[in-house]
Write an enzyme that holds these catalytic residues in place. Structure first.
Site, mmCIF file in Angstrom:
data_model
loop_
_atom_site.group_PDB
_atom_site.id
_atom_site.type_symbol
_atom_site.label_atom_id
_atom_site.label_comp_id
_atom_site.label_asym_id
_atom_site.label_seq_id
_atom_site.Cartn_x
_atom_site.Cartn_y
_atom_site.Cartn_z
ATOM 1 N N ASP A 84 0.819 -1.215 0.000
ATOM 2 C CA ASP A 84 0.000 0.000 0.000
ATOM 3 C C ASP A 84 0.854 1.267 0.000
ATOM 4 O OD1 ASP A 84 -2.502 -1.268 -0.021
ATOM 5 O OD2 ASP A 84 -2.489 -1.504 2.157
ATOM 6 N N HIS A 107 0.196 -7.683 -0.840
ATOM 7 C CA HIS A 107 -1.074 -8.396 -0.743
ATOM 8 C C HIS A 107 -1.852 -8.287 -2.045
ATOM 9 C CE1 HIS A 107 -1.673 -4.326 0.855
ATOM 10 N NE2 HIS A 107 -2.886 -4.378 0.333
HETATM 11 FE FE LIG Z 1 -3.940 -2.770 -0.706
#
Ligand SMILES: [Fe+2]
Length: 250
Positions: A78, A226
């Site tokens: 992220d 992820h």
């Molecule tokens: Fe993500």
């Protein structure tokens, strides 16, 4: 807290089932124990809780490939496009589909260790450029894109970063946000990242979690990538996330 922090360092992602008692305020408070909470500039938040990001997928919210060429169904870390990408996130399943919608995590230390020693040595001095524009730019109105580019200019991070807790080296490039290897021309810089992105997709380095309502996952965003499976058909999947601030990779 110390026990959870130690478990996170050891396992990189933690799972908790049946957290039925967890309120929205409780999730925010729990996340705040582990660091300053941050808000995602491109994602909606829950009403009354600006730190609680809502990730909802339903038949009326299809994947917007025309606007967003990449999505959660690409391996990524992220906000790696920020100078100080987040430390980690705590994600809670509010509503789960009848089937599908798993999330997978990849251990990027294992992904690095799985490369040959000569490739590891070649990668160590390299830096890569990360830019929000690759994923989010195509979906933004021009004026907003300019404003975001001023606030979040493209950044360089080491291709091999160090786990701040253990000193272990890990691979730190990802397809939706990494644009090129710094100092390379586009021919070299097209081929090498492709090879490295693929490391995250090796099942040997992954775990896969099937959500139930009120399952919670807590991951270390510095050392993992992820992938959210977009295989829910006409089901509904709603997740709530809090995200803790991190530091510049080194
Ligand atoms: Fe993500």
């Amino acid at each position: 807290m110390a026990e959870l922090r130690a478990a996170l360092v050891e396992h990189k992602v933690l799972f908790f089932r049946d957290q039925h008692q967890l309120t929205e305020a409780g999730q925010v408070a729990f996340g705040a124990l582990f660091g300053e909470l941050e808000q995602h500039p491109f994602a909606p938040a829950a009403s009354g809780h600006p730190e609680l990001m809502v990730l909802r997928r339903a038949p009326d919210t299809p994947v917007g490939r025309a606007k967003y060429p990449y999505g959660e169904d690409f391996w990524h870390s992220d906000v790696s496009w920020r100078a100080d990408p987040s430390f980690g996130s705590i994600l809670r399943a509010k509503e789960v589909p009848a089937m599908g919608g798993d999330t997978l995590w990849a251990d990027m230390e294992a992904a690095f260790a799985g490369l040959s020693p000569s490739m590891q040595e070649a990668l160590r001095p390299l830096r890569a450029v990360h830019d929000f524009d690759k994923s989010f730019g195509p979906g933004l109105p021009p004026e907003q894109k300019v404003a975001m580019a001023e606030r979040y200019p493209a950044v360089e991070h080491p291709v091999v970063r160090t786990n701040p807790d253990t000193g272990a080296p890990l691979l730190y490039v990802n397809e939706p946000f990494t644009t090129r290897i710094a100092g390379m021309d586009i021919r070299e810089s097209d081929a090498l990242p492709r090879l490295l992105y693929r490391q995250a997709s090796k099942p040997e380095y992954q775990c896969r979690f099937s959500w139930r309502a009120d399952s919670v996952a807590f991951w270390d965003n510095r050392v993992t990538q992820h992938y959210a499976c977009h295989d829910i058909g006409s089901g509904v999947r709603e997740m709530h996330r809090v995200t803790m601030a991190g530091e510049a990779p080194h």
